[in-house]
Write an enzyme that holds these catalytic residues in place. Structure first.
Site, PDB file in Angstrom:
ATOM      1  N   ASN A  56      17.767  34.595-103.257  1.00  0.00           N
ATOM      2  CA  ASN A  56      18.992  33.973-103.776  1.00  0.00           C
ATOM      3  C   ASN A  56      19.813  33.392-102.649  1.00  0.00           C
ATOM      4  O   ASN A  56      19.834  33.904-101.532  1.00  0.00           O
ATOM      5  CB  ASN A  56      19.803  34.981-104.603  1.00  0.00           C
ATOM      6  CG  ASN A  56      20.816  35.738-103.768  1.00  0.00           C
ATOM      7  OD1 ASN A  56      21.932  35.263-103.517  1.00  0.00           O
ATOM      8  ND2 ASN A  56      20.426  36.931-103.292  1.00  0.00           N
ATOM      9  N   PHE A 109      28.257  33.651-103.053  1.00  0.00           N
ATOM     10  CA  PHE A 109      29.488  34.287-103.557  1.00  0.00           C
ATOM     11  C   PHE A 109      30.203  33.446-104.617  1.00  0.00           C
ATOM     12  O   PHE A 109      31.411  33.194-104.517  1.00  0.00           O
ATOM     13  CB  PHE A 109      30.476  34.571-102.415  1.00  0.00           C
ATOM     14  CG  PHE A 109      30.046  35.605-101.410  1.00  0.00           C
ATOM     15  CD1 PHE A 109      29.020  36.495-101.672  1.00  0.00           C
ATOM     16  CD2 PHE A 109      30.698  35.696-100.177  1.00  0.00           C
ATOM     17  CE1 PHE A 109      28.638  37.461-100.734  1.00  0.00           C
ATOM     18  CE2 PHE A 109      30.338  36.652 -99.233  1.00  0.00           C
ATOM     19  CZ  PHE A 109      29.296  37.529 -99.510  1.00  0.00           C
ATOM     20  N   SER A 122      25.844  39.321 -96.319  1.00  0.00           N
ATOM     21  CA  SER A 122      25.143  38.326 -97.137  1.00  0.00           C
ATOM     22  C   SER A 122      24.761  37.142 -96.261  1.00  0.00           C
ATOM     23  O   SER A 122      25.578  36.676 -95.466  1.00  0.00           O
ATOM     24  CB  SER A 122      26.028  37.856 -98.291  1.00  0.00           C
ATOM     25  OG  SER A 122      26.174  38.902 -99.207  1.00  0.00           O
ATOM     26  N   ASN A 180      24.304  34.093 -97.095  1.00  0.00           N
ATOM     27  CA  ASN A 180      24.583  32.780 -97.700  1.00  0.00           C
ATOM     28  C   ASN A 180      25.983  32.244 -97.462  1.00  0.00           C
ATOM     29  O   ASN A 180      26.358  31.231 -98.035  1.00  0.00           O
ATOM     30  CB  ASN A 180      24.291  32.838 -99.196  1.00  0.00           C
ATOM     31  CG  ASN A 180      22.860  33.271 -99.462  1.00  0.00           C
ATOM     32  OD1 ASN A 180      21.935  32.725 -98.862  1.00  0.00           O
ATOM     33  ND2 ASN A 180      22.682  34.262-100.300  1.00  0.00           N
ATOM     34  N   THR A 181      26.781  32.935 -96.639  1.00  0.00           N
ATOM     35  CA  THR A 181      28.080  32.403 -96.229  1.00  0.00           C
ATOM     36  C   THR A 181      28.012  32.238 -94.719  1.00  0.00           C
ATOM     37  O   THR A 181      27.861  33.229 -93.997  1.00  0.00           O
ATOM     38  CB  THR A 181      29.225  33.374 -96.621  1.00  0.00           C
ATOM     39  OG1 THR A 181      29.257  33.492 -98.035  1.00  0.00           O
ATOM     40  CG2 THR A 181      30.573  32.867 -96.121  1.00  0.00           C
ATOM     41  N   LYS A 189      28.799  47.207 -95.816  1.00  0.00           N
ATOM     42  CA  LYS A 189      27.413  46.922 -96.227  1.00  0.00           C
ATOM     43  C   LYS A 189      26.740  46.071 -95.168  1.00  0.00           C
ATOM     44  O   LYS A 189      27.255  45.010 -94.803  1.00  0.00           O
ATOM     45  CB  LYS A 189      27.406  46.205 -97.580  1.00  0.00           C
ATOM     46  CG  LYS A 189      26.005  45.928 -98.115  1.00  0.00           C
ATOM     47  CD  LYS A 189      26.028  45.545 -99.574  1.00  0.00           C
ATOM     48  CE  LYS A 189      24.660  45.204-100.099  1.00  0.00           C
ATOM     49  NZ  LYS A 189      24.695  44.833-101.524  1.00  0.00           N
ATOM     50  N   ASN A 236      21.626  44.943 -97.423  1.00  0.00           N
ATOM     51  CA  ASN A 236      21.699  43.697 -98.188  1.00  0.00           C
ATOM     52  C   ASN A 236      20.311  43.022 -98.175  1.00  0.00           C
ATOM     53  O   ASN A 236      19.323  43.644 -97.786  1.00  0.00           O
ATOM     54  CB  ASN A 236      22.760  42.793 -97.556  1.00  0.00           C
ATOM     55  CG  ASN A 236      23.495  41.958 -98.594  1.00  0.00           C
ATOM     56  OD1 ASN A 236      22.851  41.322 -99.439  1.00  0.00           O
ATOM     57  ND2 ASN A 236      24.809  41.949 -98.554  1.00  0.00           N
TER      58      ASN A 236
END
Ligand SMILES: Cc1cc2nc3c(=O)[nH]c(=O)nc-3n(C[C@H](O)[C@H](O)[C@H](O)COP(=O)(O)O)c2cc1C
Length: 379
Positions: free
Chosen positions: A126, A130, A192, A194-195, A232, A261
């Site tokens: 994915n 967010f 994460s 993706n940021t 996390k 994660n």
């Protein structure tokens, strides 16, 4: 002869093949969330489903982070980003539900398509980025909620994409101020993929001021209780960096660490799933993550022991996987990807298997089993 009950997971597998698999993964997700919400709103149905899918086992009762839970098994962040389906998820047997990631400001996330199924690998990739309603809206939703089931609600917060790295702490603090009053525990997500720049916040020089500021914000807005604060982390951290986070957690008196994660690595993939899928940018979750998440957890437990509560997540599919995480040091365990592939009977199977595993183990309670593998190795 098989009992009819054991056929339910197979029925879901068939349903998945015939319905969900033919749909875009994100659309299938929204449909599933819609059904879960709807079922939870119909009293007769939700009572029936909770009785069937969320049987409680006395021996699995868990106390962690100062909270009492029916068991150790929860739904990881990302499934219910906006806190719209907590009761429904509790109805399906999750002992805690971690909502979010919620960011300071609302944001749409990355352009679609951004969620991919690697069915043959029992994995997902994915790059959602967010997508969420933002801290103000989610706080209002949590405030107005009348819970039907008693479940622990964790709130996972992250950085708004357009906010600069210099303003990152202020963005997290804004979320913490709004959400801490409604959180049983609060998670600072710095992992994460993706940021852009988010994972740099895992470096201790950046993490120390961030966690300190969020701790202060939570204490300021919720003076009556200490909201447990966790961080996390990513499975892609080098071992020394895992150690550094562990040491920082002890130094700051952090309540917990969630490991892990999704990963940006693609090891062990490509033989079963289409190469084009494997090449998609984003975080990989599910079965291929299992080994590394377990390693990180073990390393953390060897370092922090019982001083920091550990939550194991990443590739957990079965009760045996959950049990291995407990032996490796996890007081709580979570999952996401296997929920997609195993459906509404998943939590029930994990609970049943865990209870059986505990009964045949040398440990009197789940708490006794936490970290036993690591302790025995060092004994
Ligand atoms: C579609 C998707 C979205 C996710 N979104 C988030 C998120 O918003 N915040 C977060 O901390 N983790 C998020 N995660 C990561 C999961 O919480 C979990 O750490 C990871 O998927 C590993 O567990 P699993 O192998 O059981 O899926 C997401 C995972 C998936 C598959």
């Amino acid at each position: 002869m098989r009992t009819p009950r054991t056929d339910f997971p197979e029925m879901y597998a068939l349903f998945f093949r015939l319905v969900f698999r033919r749909m875009d993964p994100e659309q299938a997700h929204h449909l599933a969330v819609g059904w879960i919400r709807l079922a939870a709103r119909i009293p007769v149905l939700r009572t029936f489903l909770a009785a069937a899918l969320a049987p409680r086992y006395k021996e699995l009762r868990t106390e962690a982070l100062g909270l009492r839970m029916h068991g150790p098994f929860g739904l990881a962040a990302g499934f219910d980003k906006n806190a719209v389906a907590i009761d429904g998820l509790s109805m399906l047997g999750f002992d805690h539900v971690e909502i979010g990631t919620v960011t300071g400001e609302p944001q749409p996330g990355n352009p679609k398509k951004r969620l991919f199924r690697l069915v043959a690998d029992r994995a997902l990739i994915n790059r959602m980025g967010f997508n969420n309603d933002g801290s103000l809206a989610v706080a209002a939703r949590l405030a107005s909620r009348t819970p039907v089931f008693r479940t622990v609600v964790g709130v996972n917060i992250g950085k708004t994409k357009v906010v600069s790295e210099e303003e990152a702490v202020a963005d997290y603090v804004k979320s913490a101020e709004r959400l801490a009053p409604h959180a049983d525990y609060l998670v600072v997500n710095v992992s994460s993929p993706n940021t852009p720049g988010l994972r740099d916040l895992q470096a201790t020089e950046a993490l120390r001021p961030l966690l300190t500021a969020v701790r202060e914000a939570a204490d300021r807005v919720v003076p009556a209780r200490r909201v447990p604060l966790l961080v996390k982390i990513a499975p892609d951290l080098a071992d020394e960096d895992v150690d550094a986070v562990a040491d920082l957690a002890v130094e700051l008196g952090l309540d917990g660490i969630i490991a892990t994660n999704t990963t940006i690595a693609r090891e062990g993939l490509g033989l079963r799933s289409a190469p084009a899928l494997v090449k998609e940018t984003g975080g990989l979750s599910g079965a291929p993550l299992k080994e590394r998440s377990l390693q990180v957890l073990r390393r953390l437990y060897a370092r922090v022991g019982d001083r920091v509560t550990l939550i194991g997540v990443g590739g957990i599919e079965t009760a045996e996987d959950a049990w291995q995480r407990i032996l490796a040091g996890a007081t709580l365990v979570q999952g996401y990807s296997a929920f997609i592939y195993q459906g509404p009977f998943w939590a029930r199977a994990v609970h049943k298997g865990l209870a059986a595993r505990l009964r045949t183990s040398p440990y009197a309670t789940l708490a006794d089993a936490v970290g036993a593998d690591v302790r025995n190795k060092h004994a």
